[in-house]
Design an enzyme around this catalytic site. Structure first.
Site, mmCIF file in Angstrom:
data_model
loop_
_atom_site.group_PDB
_atom_site.id
_atom_site.type_symbol
_atom_site.label_atom_id
_atom_site.label_comp_id
_atom_site.label_asym_id
_atom_site.label_seq_id
_atom_site.Cartn_x
_atom_site.Cartn_y
_atom_site.Cartn_z
ATOM 1 N N LYS A 271 0.845 -1.194 0.000
ATOM 2 C CA LYS A 271 0.000 0.000 0.000
ATOM 3 C C LYS A 271 0.880 1.243 0.000
ATOM 4 O O LYS A 271 2.007 1.206 0.492
ATOM 5 C CB LYS A 271 -0.857 0.028 1.272
ATOM 6 N N ARG A 345 -10.386 -11.313 1.724
ATOM 7 C CA ARG A 345 -11.228 -12.364 1.138
ATOM 8 C C ARG A 345 -10.534 -13.719 1.207
ATOM 9 O O ARG A 345 -11.193 -14.750 1.293
ATOM 10 C CB ARG A 345 -11.599 -11.987 -0.307
HETATM 11 N N1 BES Z 1 -8.306 -3.563 4.076
HETATM 12 C C1 BES Z 1 -8.345 -3.190 2.720
HETATM 13 C C2 BES Z 1 -9.615 -2.419 2.341
HETATM 14 C C3 BES Z 1 -9.756 -1.048 2.921
HETATM 15 C C4 BES Z 1 -9.314 0.054 2.219
HETATM 16 C C5 BES Z 1 -10.416 -0.854 4.117
HETATM 17 C C6 BES Z 1 -9.495 1.315 2.731
HETATM 18 C C7 BES Z 1 -10.588 0.407 4.629
HETATM 19 C C8 BES Z 1 -10.145 1.488 3.932
HETATM 20 C C9 BES Z 1 -8.306 -4.438 1.839
HETATM 21 O O1 BES Z 1 -7.548 -5.489 2.325
HETATM 22 C C10 BES Z 1 -7.698 -4.026 0.540
HETATM 23 O O2 BES Z 1 -6.570 -3.639 0.556
HETATM 24 N N2 BES Z 1 -8.450 -4.118 -0.540
HETATM 25 C C11 BES Z 1 -7.978 -3.734 -1.817
HETATM 26 C C12 BES Z 1 -8.502 -4.720 -2.803
HETATM 27 C C13 BES Z 1 -7.932 -4.548 -4.192
HETATM 28 C C14 BES Z 1 -6.460 -4.894 -4.183
HETATM 29 C C15 BES Z 1 -8.686 -5.437 -5.130
HETATM 30 C C16 BES Z 1 -8.487 -2.336 -2.108
HETATM 31 O O3 BES Z 1 -9.623 -2.031 -1.765
HETATM 32 O O4 BES Z 1 -7.723 -1.543 -2.640
HETATM 33 MN MN MN Z 2 -5.516 -5.311 1.799
#
Ligand code: BES
Ligand code: MN
Ligand code: ZN
Length: 491
Positions: A271, A345
């Site tokens: 991230k 997931r």
């Molecule tokens: N924990 C995150 C989702 C999230 C993002 C929660 C912002 C709260 C605030 C999750 O694990 C994630 O990183 N999801 C990705 C999925 C993508 C790679 C398909 C996302 O949402 O960017």
């Molecule tokens: Mn994530």
């Protein structure tokens, strides 16, 4: 610190309290029951209303000081003009927060005709309004410390009849307090093991059966999807199982499932830096399960409930799972991990499959699953999906009752194309669009045969700004949706 609540009857004008909170609706008139109080305050209440210094609007408040005797202060709070329970709950929350700011330590609360639902809402509001997270600050010297709110007394029409609503309100509030605290604790303190201990604590207090499994157990269970996320962390991942048996023996339970990522760096699909600290909240779903189990046990609901939490951290390391890796989940399906940041997931896949052994009457999972959900619905609305419309409707209604609004997103077959993989049964991401839906469709593969609802709480489990009635940080969502859903099915 918890707050001690009680109910009482009588004339609030005679209350010996540092603070009397009076909740009034929009365009109020001075209630008859407060005539003596008004008199004691030299007519200040009726004057404030007449001169429109106080109009009873949402988030409106006015503090008055006693000229002599009776309650030392009166805080008028507005409940607005909408739904009375919702308005009252919010007004009580504001009052709880203000009381904490004043440092009065205790308060009395008055509102006209406190019905059971309104009393419950007032208790939840007062308790959570006063909630704050101070345990990691160096304590302020005793002389400078303002007293936290520790005692609340509510005026009710019938003291004997109010007991049930009082217990329910305290139960939900205490549950949410657990949820908020756990969510607020940083990743170096709130580890998967810590969540396991929190589950055991709740279990001990309420005689639940709690089982905390680790990496070895998951290997035995062939949870290749969950384990892929956990393969770079030195912290033992945990699969936490909590069984509450309030129902008949052998009766199918409701299963509550939570995503418990104690920190999510994204892994190799790292991230960006700014805001990454917020990913300590990536265990909000799990914290919600823990809080709901606490509340359900306190309420002694006559139903069986099993809480299931998949907890780990998503970190980088030479052992870490890489984009393109293919793993096999416990249900035998293979997954191409194209993005290691779509880890929630992967964890939930194996936990949902595990839930099947309970033959649950319904499963609800809550997860801070997708950034796309925050884009679609903001910080106001929970994304709701599932595989059974009746159960989805039930969860939406539960959320409405609990003041946690949800909105359904479609799970059309057509979207399933997006999670197809060239090399495995599926991949763990879709394309650029419909990210919340493709995540849910992925989960659906592991919820087959169960009545399942998925709550994407990425935008609602915590707040990045101060929300008038609560500080920045965890909101306690989805505790109330969980509790109301279970309550709706209890005998
Ligand atoms: N924990 C995150 C989702 C999230 C993002 C929660 C912002 C709260 C605030 C999750 O694990 C994630 O990183 N999801 C990705 C999925 C993508 C790679 C398909 C996302 O949402 O960017
Ligand atoms: Mn994530
Ligand atoms: Zn995550």
């Amino acid at each position: 610190m918890s707050i001690v609540f009680d109910v009482r009857a009588g004339d609030p004008a005679r209350a010996a309290t540092p603070l009397l909170v009076v909740a009034l609706p929009s365009e109020p008139s001075t209630p008859r029951a407060l005539a003596a109080l008004d008199k004691r305050y030299g007519g200040a209440l009726s004057r404030a209303i007449r001169r429109k210094d106080f109009q009873g609007g949402k988030d409106e408040s006015l503090l008055l000081f006693s000229p002599d005797g009776g309650p030392e202060r009166v805080l008028l709070v507005g409940t607005g003009s909408g739904d009375t329970v919702k308005g009252l709950t919010r007004a009580a929350t504001l009052a709880g927060r203000k009381a904490n700011g004043l440092g009065v330590g205790k308060l009395a609360f008055w509102a006209a005709d406190l019905t059971d639902a309104a009393l419950e809402g007032a208790v939840i509001g007062l308790s959570l309004g006063a909630w704050e997270f101070k345990e990691l600050h160096t304590p302020v010297p005793a002389a400078k410390r303002r007293k936290p709110l520790t005692a609340v007394s509510l005026y009710v029409p019938n003291v004997r009849a109010a007991g049930h609503a009082l217990t329910a309100g305290v139960a939900v509030a205490e549950g949410q307090r657990i949820t908020r605290r756990l969510a607020m604790l940083p990743g170096n303190i709130c580890t998967p093991e810590y969540l396991g201990r929190a589950a055991r604590d709740i279990g001990k207090r309420h005689r639940l059966t709690v089982k905390v499994m680790g990496r070895r157990d998951m290997q035995r269970l062939k949870m290749g999807s969950f384990l892929a996320v956990a393969q770079a962390t030195t912290q033992d991942p945990k699969l936490i199982v909590m069984e509450y048996k309030g129902g008949r023996r052998g009766e199918a339970p409701v299963a509550l499932v939570g995503k418990g990522l104690c920190f999510d760096t994204g892994g190799v699909s790292l991230k960006p830096g700014p805001g990454m600290e917020l990913m300590k909240f990536d265990m909000g779903g799990a914290a919600g399960v823990l809080g709901a189990m606490e509340a359900i046990a306190r309420m002694k609901l006559r139903i069986n409930v099993v809480g299931l939490i998949g907890s780990t951290t998503n970190v980088i390391g030479s052992q870490a799972v890489k984009p393109g890796d293919v793993v096999r989940a416990s249900n035998g399906k293979t997954i191409e991990i194209q993005n290691t940041d779509a880890e929630g997931r992967l964890v939930l896949a194996d936990v949902l499959h595990y839930a099947k052994r309970y033959k649950p009457q319904a499963v609800i999972d809550a997860a801070t699953l997708t950034g796309a959900c925050v884009i679609a619905l903001g910080n106001v609305t929970v994304g709701v999906m599932g595989n059974d419309q009746a159960t989805i409707d039930e969860a939406l209604a539960a959320g409405r009752r609990g003041g946690e609004l949800g909105w359904q997103l479609p799970m059309f077959e057509e979207y399933k194309e997006l999670i197809k993989s060239d090399v495995a049964d599926m991949r763990n991401i879709g394309g650029r669009g419909a990210g919340t839906i493709t995540a849910a469709l992925f989960l659906a593969e592991f919820a087959e045969g169960m009545n399942w609802v998925h709550l994407d709480v990425a935008g609602t489990a915590y707040s990045e700004s101060d929300l008038v009635v609560m500080p920045k940080g965890p909101t306690g969502t989805p505790v109330r949706t969980f509790v109301e859903f279970v309550r709706g099915r209890a005998r």
